[in-house]
Motif scaffolding. Sequence first.
Motif, mmCIF file in Angstrom:
data_model
loop_
_atom_site.group_PDB
_atom_site.id
_atom_site.type_symbol
_atom_site.label_atom_id
_atom_site.label_comp_id
_atom_site.label_asym_id
_atom_site.label_seq_id
_atom_site.Cartn_x
_atom_site.Cartn_y
_atom_site.Cartn_z
ATOM 1 N N PHE A 7 0.863 -1.178 0.000
ATOM 2 C CA PHE A 7 0.000 0.000 0.000
ATOM 3 C C PHE A 7 0.896 1.223 0.000
ATOM 4 O O PHE A 7 2.032 1.184 0.484
ATOM 5 N N GLN A 8 0.391 2.315 -0.580
ATOM 6 C CA GLN A 8 1.195 3.530 -0.635
ATOM 7 C C GLN A 8 1.113 4.248 0.703
ATOM 8 O O GLN A 8 0.038 4.619 1.159
ATOM 9 N N LEU A 9 2.258 4.434 1.316
ATOM 10 C CA LEU A 9 2.371 5.101 2.607
ATOM 11 C C LEU A 9 2.370 6.608 2.443
ATOM 12 O O LEU A 9 1.870 7.341 3.291
ATOM 13 N N GLY A 10 2.918 7.099 1.369
ATOM 14 C CA GLY A 10 3.042 8.535 1.125
ATOM 15 C C GLY A 10 4.052 8.773 0.030
ATOM 16 O O GLY A 10 4.246 7.925 -0.840
ATOM 17 N N HIS A 11 4.742 9.924 0.105
ATOM 18 C CA HIS A 11 5.771 10.230 -0.886
ATOM 19 C C HIS A 11 6.771 11.214 -0.299
ATOM 20 O O HIS A 11 6.507 11.884 0.693
ATOM 21 N N ILE A 12 7.920 11.287 -0.937
ATOM 22 C CA ILE A 12 8.976 12.210 -0.523
ATOM 23 C C ILE A 12 8.693 13.557 -1.168
ATOM 24 O O ILE A 12 8.501 13.644 -2.380
ATOM 25 N N THR A 13 8.645 14.614 -0.345
ATOM 26 C CA THR A 13 8.277 15.925 -0.875
ATOM 27 C C THR A 13 9.472 16.817 -1.185
ATOM 28 O O THR A 13 9.436 17.595 -2.129
ATOM 29 N N ARG A 14 10.549 16.718 -0.366
ATOM 30 C CA ARG A 14 11.702 17.585 -0.589
ATOM 31 C C ARG A 14 12.866 17.103 0.271
ATOM 32 O O ARG A 14 12.705 16.239 1.110
ATOM 33 N N THR A 15 14.015 17.712 0.034
ATOM 34 C CA THR A 15 15.167 17.429 0.885
ATOM 35 C C THR A 15 15.060 18.297 2.137
ATOM 36 O O THR A 15 14.309 19.277 2.175
ATOM 37 N N SER A 39 11.945 0.420 7.709
ATOM 38 C CA SER A 39 12.283 0.440 6.291
ATOM 39 C C SER A 39 11.037 0.751 5.474
ATOM 40 O O SER A 39 9.913 0.609 5.960
ATOM 41 N N VAL A 40 11.260 1.172 4.242
ATOM 42 C CA VAL A 40 10.183 1.438 3.292
ATOM 43 C C VAL A 40 10.661 0.996 1.917
ATOM 44 O O VAL A 40 11.864 0.792 1.702
ATOM 45 N N PHE A 41 9.724 0.873 1.007
ATOM 46 C CA PHE A 41 10.059 0.659 -0.396
ATOM 47 C C PHE A 41 9.840 1.990 -1.106
ATOM 48 O O PHE A 41 8.775 2.592 -0.996
ATOM 49 N N VAL A 42 10.858 2.445 -1.815
ATOM 50 C CA VAL A 42 10.772 3.676 -2.596
ATOM 51 C C VAL A 42 10.608 3.269 -4.049
ATOM 52 O O VAL A 42 11.379 2.444 -4.563
ATOM 53 N N GLU A 43 9.584 3.823 -4.705
ATOM 54 C CA GLU A 43 9.379 3.506 -6.123
ATOM 55 C C GLU A 43 10.268 4.398 -6.967
ATOM 56 O O GLU A 43 10.133 5.624 -6.957
ATOM 57 N N ILE A 44 11.184 3.754 -7.680
ATOM 58 C CA ILE A 44 12.097 4.457 -8.565
ATOM 59 C C ILE A 44 11.994 3.801 -9.940
ATOM 60 O O ILE A 44 12.256 2.607 -10.080
ATOM 61 N N LYS A 45 11.574 4.592 -10.912
ATOM 62 C CA LYS A 45 11.402 4.102 -12.295
ATOM 63 C C LYS A 45 10.556 2.837 -12.341
ATOM 64 O O LYS A 45 10.873 1.878 -13.019
ATOM 65 N N LEU A 85 6.275 6.199 -1.611
ATOM 66 C CA LEU A 85 6.760 5.271 -0.592
ATOM 67 C C LEU A 85 5.711 4.190 -0.361
ATOM 68 O O LEU A 85 4.521 4.488 -0.262
ATOM 69 N N PHE A 86 6.159 2.948 -0.234
ATOM 70 C CA PHE A 86 5.248 1.825 -0.048
ATOM 71 C C PHE A 86 5.681 0.978 1.142
ATOM 72 O O PHE A 86 6.860 0.937 1.491
ATOM 73 N N LEU A 87 4.705 0.294 1.721
ATOM 74 C CA LEU A 87 4.942 -0.717 2.748
ATOM 75 C C LEU A 87 4.151 -1.959 2.379
ATOM 76 O O LEU A 87 3.094 -1.859 1.743
ATOM 77 N N PRO A 88 4.621 -3.138 2.790
ATOM 78 C CA PRO A 88 3.837 -4.354 2.537
ATOM 79 C C PRO A 88 2.483 -4.294 3.260
ATOM 80 O O PRO A 88 2.382 -3.758 4.361
ATOM 81 N N GLU A 89 1.452 -4.833 2.618
ATOM 82 C CA GLU A 89 0.120 -4.838 3.226
ATOM 83 C C GLU A 89 0.099 -5.585 4.549
ATOM 84 O O GLU A 89 -0.762 -5.330 5.380
#
Length: 189
Positions: A7-15, A39-45, A85-89
Motif C-alpha cells: 500500500f502507498q504510505l506517502g511520498h517524498i516531498t523535498r530534501t 524500512s520502506v520501499f521507494v518507487e524508482i522508475k 513510498l510503499f509498505l507491505p500490506e
Amino acid sequence: MQHNDCFQLGHITRTHGTRGEVVIYLDVDYPEDYEELESVFVEIKGQLIPYFVKSINVQKGSKAIVKFEDINSIEAATPLINCPLFLPEDNLDELDGSQFYYHEIIGFKVVDDKLGELGTVTTVYTMSTQDLIAMNYNGHEVLIPVNDTIVPGINRQQKVLNVRLPEGLLDVYLEEGTAAADDDDTEID
C-alpha cells in the motif's frame, strides 16, 4: 516485492538540510503509528527499492523528516524527491467488516441497498473536508461521500462496497451530462 502486495504510505516531498535527510508526506490517518518505521520501499522508475530508515521524526500534521541509511548528502537525496513510498500490506492492522482501507476497495462493485449494482470504484479522493469514493456509473464519474450512513460496509469475499446513496445523488451527475448533451443539440440560426 510487487506493487499489488503493498500500500502507498506517502511520498517524498523535498530534501531537508544538507546531510541527506528528506521530508515525507504520510498519507495515513495516524502518522504517529509510523514513528518506529524501520524500512520502506521507494518507487524508482517503476521498481520498488528497499530503503532502511536510520531515523524518523514525525512532525505536526502528516509530515516526517527521515534519514535513510547510505543517503548522506543533498545530492544523494535529491533524486528521491516526489518518489512514492510503499509498505507491505502485512504491516496493516486487520479491519472488521464495516471498516476498510481506501486502496483495498479500488475495483469493488458498488451496490446500493435500493438501486442494486451501480458501478465500480475507480479511486478515492482524500480531501481536508470530506473523503470521496469515485465510481464509474453509466460513463459518468459519481462521487460518494465517505461516512458510516452512506457507506455502511463491504463484503471482501465478493468485492462489494455496500452503499445507501442519498436520494437524488445519481441524478445530479446524470442531469449535468444531459444538460451538456442538450446544449450540443441546439441549432444556431
